[in-house]
Design a protein around this motif. Structure first.
Motif, PDB file in Angstrom:
ATOM      1  N   PRO A 113       0.928  -1.443  -0.304  1.00  0.00           N
ATOM      2  CA  PRO A 113       0.033   0.140   0.414  1.00  0.00           C
ATOM      3  C   PRO A 113       1.149   1.202   0.455  1.00  0.00           C
ATOM      4  O   PRO A 113       0.175   2.388  -0.479  1.00  0.00           O
ATOM      5  N   PHE A 114       1.949   1.078   0.807  1.00  0.00           N
ATOM      6  CA  PHE A 114       2.814   2.851   0.445  1.00  0.00           C
ATOM      7  C   PHE A 114       3.184   2.584  -0.542  1.00  0.00           C
ATOM      8  O   PHE A 114       3.425   4.077  -1.376  1.00  0.00           O
ATOM      9  N   LEU A 115       3.662   1.698  -1.796  1.00  0.00           N
ATOM     10  CA  LEU A 115       3.931   2.031  -2.759  1.00  0.00           C
ATOM     11  C   LEU A 115       2.842   2.532  -4.207  1.00  0.00           C
ATOM     12  O   LEU A 115       2.977   3.426  -5.207  1.00  0.00           O
ATOM     13  N   LYS A 116       1.805   1.420  -3.434  1.00  0.00           N
ATOM     14  CA  LYS A 116       0.443   2.132  -4.221  1.00  0.00           C
ATOM     15  C   LYS A 116       0.290   3.056  -3.857  1.00  0.00           C
ATOM     16  O   LYS A 116      -0.226   4.489  -5.023  1.00  0.00           O
ATOM     17  N   ASN A 117       0.265   3.793  -2.572  1.00  0.00           N
ATOM     18  CA  ASN A 117       0.089   5.629  -2.359  1.00  0.00           C
ATOM     19  C   ASN A 117       1.228   6.166  -3.151  1.00  0.00           C
ATOM     20  O   ASN A 117       0.847   7.257  -4.045  1.00  0.00           O
ATOM     21  N   LEU A 118       2.414   5.852  -3.266  1.00  0.00           N
ATOM     22  CA  LEU A 118       3.499   6.591  -3.934  1.00  0.00           C
ATOM     23  C   LEU A 118       3.368   6.799  -5.111  1.00  0.00           C
ATOM     24  O   LEU A 118       3.379   7.573  -5.844  1.00  0.00           O
ATOM     25  N   PHE A 119       3.062   5.858  -6.001  1.00  0.00           N
ATOM     26  CA  PHE A 119       3.226   5.810  -7.304  1.00  0.00           C
ATOM     27  C   PHE A 119       1.256   6.383  -7.798  1.00  0.00           C
ATOM     28  O   PHE A 119       1.248   7.259  -9.384  1.00  0.00           O
ATOM     29  N   GLU A 120       0.592   6.070  -7.170  1.00  0.00           N
ATOM     30  CA  GLU A 120      -1.170   6.907  -7.371  1.00  0.00           C
ATOM     31  C   GLU A 120      -0.476   8.344  -7.412  1.00  0.00           C
ATOM     32  O   GLU A 120      -1.289   9.136  -8.315  1.00  0.00           O
ATOM     33  N   ASN A 121       0.017   9.421  -6.540  1.00  0.00           N
ATOM     34  CA  ASN A 121      -0.019   9.982  -5.901  1.00  0.00           C
ATOM     35  C   ASN A 121       1.018  10.719  -6.787  1.00  0.00           C
ATOM     36  O   ASN A 121       0.765  12.350  -7.403  1.00  0.00           O
ATOM     37  N   TYR A 122       2.066  10.176  -7.312  1.00  0.00           N
ATOM     38  CA  TYR A 122       2.990  10.537  -8.406  1.00  0.00           C
ATOM     39  C   TYR A 122       1.864  10.967  -9.889  1.00  0.00           C
ATOM     40  O   TYR A 122       2.289  11.859 -10.144  1.00  0.00           O
ATOM     41  N   ILE A 123       1.710  10.524 -10.300  1.00  0.00           N
ATOM     42  CA  ILE A 123       0.355  10.108 -11.007  1.00  0.00           C
ATOM     43  C   ILE A 123      -0.272  10.803 -11.274  1.00  0.00           C
ATOM     44  O   ILE A 123      -0.234  11.899 -11.963  1.00  0.00           O
ATOM     45  N   SER A 124      -0.931  11.082 -10.077  1.00  0.00           N
ATOM     46  CA  SER A 124      -1.950  12.206 -10.086  1.00  0.00           C
ATOM     47  C   SER A 124      -0.901  13.746 -10.068  1.00  0.00           C
ATOM     48  O   SER A 124      -2.613  15.376 -10.376  1.00  0.00           O
ATOM     49  N   GLU A 125      -0.431  13.746  -9.436  1.00  0.00           N
ATOM     50  CA  GLU A 125       0.080  14.917  -9.958  1.00  0.00           C
ATOM     51  C   GLU A 125       1.318  15.289 -11.014  1.00  0.00           C
ATOM     52  O   GLU A 125       1.478  16.409 -10.869  1.00  0.00           O
ATOM     53  N   ASN A 126       0.830  14.191 -11.499  1.00  0.00           N
ATOM     54  CA  ASN A 126       1.629  14.873 -13.313  1.00  0.00           C
ATOM     55  C   ASN A 126       0.917  14.512 -14.114  1.00  0.00           C
ATOM     56  O   ASN A 126       0.832  13.569 -15.485  1.00  0.00           O
ATOM     57  N   GLY A 127      -0.999  15.059 -13.773  1.00  0.00           N
ATOM     58  CA  GLY A 127      -1.641  14.988 -15.204  1.00  0.00           C
ATOM     59  C   GLY A 127      -2.519  13.605 -15.234  1.00  0.00           C
ATOM     60  O   GLY A 127      -3.214  13.691 -16.561  1.00  0.00           O
ATOM     61  N   GLY A 128      -2.107  12.595 -14.408  1.00  0.00           N
ATOM     62  CA  GLY A 128      -2.516  11.491 -14.532  1.00  0.00           C
ATOM     63  C   GLY A 128      -2.923  10.843 -15.652  1.00  0.00           C
ATOM     64  O   GLY A 128      -3.646   9.880 -15.350  1.00  0.00           O
ATOM     65  N   ASN A 129      -1.763  10.991 -15.891  1.00  0.00           N
ATOM     66  CA  ASN A 129      -0.708  10.014 -17.288  1.00  0.00           C
ATOM     67  C   ASN A 129      -0.044   9.267 -16.565  1.00  0.00           C
ATOM     68  O   ASN A 129       1.170   9.539 -15.841  1.00  0.00           O
TER      69      ASN A 129
END
Length: 163
Positions: A137-153
């Motif tokens: 879940p830590f990796l998921k949170n990190l990756f989802e946040n990164y994607i969200s902060e970078n245009g959802g792509n």
């Protein structure tokens, strides 16, 4: 090979990688023993369906290298003396839980519970629980946040992981 014998072998490889401090050695252990496709898609969360299948091998490679770099950077803070498999905690529909005790050179020790899944005639490591927290879940949170902060792509994450 039993789940506990397999996990002792993996634990020994992780201890060796930790002692070496090598990103490549950590990445090799992860590549060989982790359930990389599951972890990769799980970590993308709701973005998993938007990452084209053709981009997945590059993403998985970047993810493995990212985890390897992180582990190599953190390893010197936790010099491991030993990692001993204590036994199989049980098998559920999620997989087989295997308990271990990691002892640091300082004498401090902590328990790690590993979640294994059957793959062919062997196993893959799906997750690890350290101090009561599952790691995925830590990796998921990190990756989802990164994607969200970078245009959802999710391709933005693929590029970042492979830098």
């Amino acid at each position: 090979e039993t789940a506990t014998a397999y996990m002792q072998r993996v634990a020994n490889e992780l201890v060796n990688a930790s002692r070496s401090g090598s990103t490549a050695q950590f990445a090799a252990v992860i590549r060989n023993h982790a359930d990389v496709p599951w972890l990769g898609l799980y970590s993308l969360g709701s973005y998993a369906r938007t990452l084209p299948a053709a981009d997945r091998p590059t993403y998985y490679n970047g993810m493995v290298n990212f985890i390897g770099k992180y582990a190599a950077k953190e390893a010197p803070k936790y010099p491991v003396a030993s990692a001993v498999i204590a036994g199989q905690a049980g098998e559920t529909k999620e997989g087989i839980e295997v308990d271990s005790r990691v002892t640091l050179k300082s004498g401090e020790s902590y328990d790690v519970r590993w979640l294994l899944v059957r793959r062919g005639s062997g196993y893959k490591v799906r997750d690890a629980q350290v101090v009561g927290f599952w790691m995925s879940p830590f990796l998921k949170n990190l990756f989802e946040n990164y994607i969200s902060e970078n245009g959802g792509n999710p391709k933005a994450l693929v590029v970042a992981l492979n830098r």
